[in-house]
Design a protein around this motif. Sequence first.
Motif, PDB file in Angstrom:
ATOM      1  N   ILE B 149      31.783  59.139 -16.365  1.00 29.46           N
ATOM      2  CA  ILE B 149      30.614  58.344 -16.749  1.00 29.46           C
ATOM      3  C   ILE B 149      29.934  58.940 -17.986  1.00 29.46           C
ATOM      4  CG2 ILE B 149      28.319  57.613 -16.012  1.00 29.46           C
ATOM      5  CD1 ILE B 149      29.505  57.392 -13.157  1.00 29.46           C
ATOM      6  N   ILE B 150      29.803  60.270 -18.005  1.00 33.76           N
ATOM      7  CA  ILE B 150      29.186  60.882 -19.190  1.00 33.76           C
ATOM      8  C   ILE B 150      30.049  60.611 -20.422  1.00 33.76           C
ATOM      9  CG2 ILE B 150      28.444  63.056 -20.240  1.00 33.76           C
ATOM     10  CD1 ILE B 150      27.710  64.068 -17.513  1.00 33.76           C
ATOM     11  N   GLY B 151      31.362  60.730 -20.254  1.00 33.85           N
ATOM     12  CA  GLY B 151      32.269  60.437 -21.368  1.00 33.85           C
ATOM     13  C   GLY B 151      32.129  58.991 -21.835  1.00 33.85           C
ATOM     14  N   ALA B 152      31.950  58.086 -20.875  1.00 38.96           N
ATOM     15  CA  ALA B 152      31.803  56.674 -21.240  1.00 38.96           C
ATOM     16  C   ALA B 152      30.522  56.460 -22.040  1.00 38.96           C
ATOM     17  CB  ALA B 152      31.805  55.807 -19.989  1.00 38.96           C
ATOM     18  N   ALA B 167      38.569  60.063 -29.495  1.00 41.87           N
ATOM     19  CA  ALA B 167      38.561  61.515 -29.523  1.00 41.87           C
ATOM     20  C   ALA B 167      37.640  62.107 -28.470  1.00 41.87           C
ATOM     21  CB  ALA B 167      38.145  62.010 -30.905  1.00 41.87           C
ATOM     22  N   ILE B 168      37.160  61.273 -27.555  1.00 45.53           N
ATOM     23  CA  ILE B 168      36.276  61.804 -26.512  1.00 45.53           C
ATOM     24  C   ILE B 168      36.990  62.928 -25.756  1.00 45.53           C
ATOM     25  CG2 ILE B 168      35.079  61.242 -24.370  1.00 45.53           C
ATOM     26  CD1 ILE B 168      34.718  58.450 -25.418  1.00 45.53           C
ATOM     27  N   ALA B 365      37.499  57.679 -19.436  1.00 46.93           N
ATOM     28  CA  ALA B 365      36.126  57.319 -19.781  1.00 46.93           C
ATOM     29  C   ALA B 365      36.115  56.096 -20.696  1.00 46.93           C
ATOM     30  CB  ALA B 365      35.429  58.495 -20.457  1.00 46.93           C
ATOM     31  N   LEU B 366      37.062  56.062 -21.626  1.00 47.14           N
ATOM     32  CA  LEU B 366      37.154  54.891 -22.513  1.00 47.14           C
ATOM     33  C   LEU B 366      37.449  53.633 -21.708  1.00 47.14           C
ATOM     34  CD1 LEU B 366      39.122  55.890 -25.718  1.00 47.14           C
ATOM     35  CD2 LEU B 366      36.737  55.249 -25.482  1.00 47.14           C
TER      36      LEU B 366
END
Lengths: 511, 440
Positions: B149-152, B167-168, B365-366
């Motif tokens: 979720i944080i990555g999203a 690039a996350i 996340a993406l």
Amino acid sequence: MSEAPVVLEVRGLTKRFPGVLANDHIDLKLHQGEVLGLLGENGAGKSTLMNMIYGLYSPDEGEILVNGKPVNIKNPNDAIALGIGMVHQHFQLVPVLTVTENIMLGTESVRGPFLDRHKARQRILQISQQYGLDVDPDALVQDLPVGVQQRVEIIKALYRHANILILDEPSAVLTPQETQGLFQVMRTLIDQGVSIIFISHKLKEVLHICDNIAVLRLGKVVGSADPKTATQESLASMMVGREVLLRVEKSPATPGEPVLAVQNLTVQDDRNLIAVNNLTFDVHAGEILGIAGVQGNGQTELVEAITSLRPVVGGKIIVAGKDVTNFTPRKVTETGVSHVPEDRQKHGMVSSFSIRDNMRLQTYYKKPFAKGIVANDKAINQASEQWVAEYDVRTPSIFVSMGSLSGGNQQKAVVAREFTRASKLLIVAQPTRGVDVGSIEFIHKQIVKMRDAGTGVLLVSTELDEILSLSDRIAVMYAGEIIAIIPAADADRERIGLLMAGVREGAVQHE
Amino acid sequence: MKITRTFIFSIVFLLAGGLLLIAALQRTNEIVPYRMTTLPQHVVPSVAFEAPGVTTSILRFPNEDDSLSFNLEIPTVSYSLIVALLFVGVGTYGLVPLQNERAQRTKTNGLILAGILIIPTVLILAAAGQSTNMISMLGASFRLGTPIIIGAMAGIWCERSGVVNIAIEGMMLTGAAFGFVAYTFVTASIPGQGGLWIGIAVAVASGGLMALLHAWLSVTFKTDQIISGTVINIMALGLTAFMRREVILNADASFETLSEFSIPLLSKIPVLGEVLFTGKPIFFSMFLLVILTHVMLYYTRWGLRTRAVGENPHAADTLGINVQRNRYINVIIGGLIAGLAGAWFSLETAGGFRDGMTSGTGFIALAAMIFGKWTPFGAAAGGLLFGFSQALDTRFQLLNVPIPVQFVQMTPYLVTMIVLAGLVGRATAPKAVGQPYEKE
């Protein structure tokens, strides 16, 4: 001629792009409360000039004066601060945002860290009342018709306290009725002290609304005219640099057998809604059937269905006696259908290909362009050279990419390809959209020539003048239906305009 | 007949429902008719048409205070029968050649419902004849969903301004490694958990630095954003492996993690308290970030400008908004957030760094971001779904389900495909995403 003070003046403004002198020492004056018409063909430098005034380009030479004081406009913010507002030809709106959000964008009202939508909304309502620009501030821009989107653009400029308004080809996307509405708004603006620069290449409109006219050609001001004394012909020849025939000369049609018969045709649009509803009509050899209508009433889907680019849900399409319903596009082409699509960039050409390769898009696999499985370069080059000359495509060579040509020349190249292919039915959709006066004249002549040679022509256009001057019969499309087919001799602007707006003629008249 | 998405998914559900129906029908002898007297006192029966039969799936919701504990006993066979019939019904209706809009909407909604039902069904079938602790299951979902979720959110900041960020993953990995390196350096001289907090700060900053590189390549030099992102992902792999070998392996630090705490009062709420209000700092920051991202995007000047830049940069430019500056800042903020997600791995969870320890979370996340159609709450729901499925993996192994774990791991992606690619309609990315802005 005007006693009013000069609010905007440019002196010796010059802009060079690599290889092109886009603006060559331009001088212009705009007086308080007047409409200055700026006329010119595509590529004459109108947009470059306006983009310099609006701060999107910086001039290489010359100066801009606002209210008599020289100013340095480095970016749109400077222009906005000087009270200059611009309505671009391609609307600069964000479709997924609301009207309010679009208008406040860049000069947002805030309360603490948060947007103050309420305050912005109040101001929009107040402006819309003051200038008679009716709009719902909470609607999403993508749901609005173009005429209303344009109003949003104008409010956007007024919201930023613009008193000099640049309208870049504002009527290009409007119906006749919407254009009347726009002129109404322009008059209200003038009454309230706003000055307007009106860019167009529609001669009639410029004569109608402007107080003063300047004509640009090849980056230079070639003259100015007083709308009270100027005529369409005199303006056109000033724009193009030679005499231009505005009326299409044609003899009465001699219709033959039907080449296209559309029977109870039903087609869906991209969202699977009915776009063409139970349509029946035919086109005869040697006549031009013009389809008039406001953009988005099913014309696009109709043409795509006939050319098999879109599946037919119900009904039949018969070309030259042969049922071609839901054929593949190539088979339809081979039946004898030529098609100049409305969006030439998307469907009429491959812009990264050379002109030469664009010329053989449908026929590359056939003689003489193919010899067995290899291409016959000699034949292709020869034909391309000949067509480019015949159809007046102005290009350094047939090997340059199609995308590097101007819109008018691209269109002439597409026309060359389609018109030279032996065909029984010619479908031309918006043949002169974004094309300059000189090329329009040429393309119109070629369409009439095709008709006289016995081809059936289906002309789809949103330009009423084009429909009226070319067609032998006129069909008006509204909401996916043809609501009337009338002989061109009985048609006039008023009548067609009302039909285009969906006002059906009383049954009394016909029965 | 035209092959539509509805058609394909209807067939899928028809088949799945049919198989489930056959399996369930073979075991109808296990259904015991409902009798009031057999109802156990402290059990809350779910939608039971029958008393707990021979085979039940017991979902336990334990609580510290035992009087608040409860179980959901689901009669497995009846449940399967109902679901199977529903699948078959939805599938059949989907194949009925009705063209009108209302029928289409009903079909779509039915298929979506069936798609969502897959998740509990898988869990209930897996727990047949056994019991499983739902509180720890849900807790694990949220915990495993945290970096997703944080990555999203990192992706949303970036992509809403029109810059694709694949690039996350790389930014997370960088954050994980550098955060941990910083921790090993300072931990000796700083007492308590101070070192960990410094580690987090460094993780966040290093993610931001990677993002700065991404912005520099894709905004200033107008490199293809996918390529720029790939460069960062590859670079992060190498760089962090190098750091591990050269620094971390030699470091002499006691590898601890951030400590868990409970929010007073709220953590006492049954079920929710333990799932939502007990956890570690980065876990809590996730909720804050989702809300902040939402508020930023829809209620602030910066958010409005960001959305405009991501949709129509040219329009924003004509209104005097600096497109490049807006994109730089958003990409960097996205990177800072991705760095925090990286810290979750090394400093909050593992207490160490392994090569490639983010193992594709950035890409998931993406997917969550796309699942949520680039909205913060939607993306959070997507992240939670993926977190749930990861929790499901472990649970399946605990329950000894005789299905290869790889198949179980497919469930969330299956659901994503059905919900996203199939039925909800095309996911609408910001219009200008991926296009470098050229001032004509």
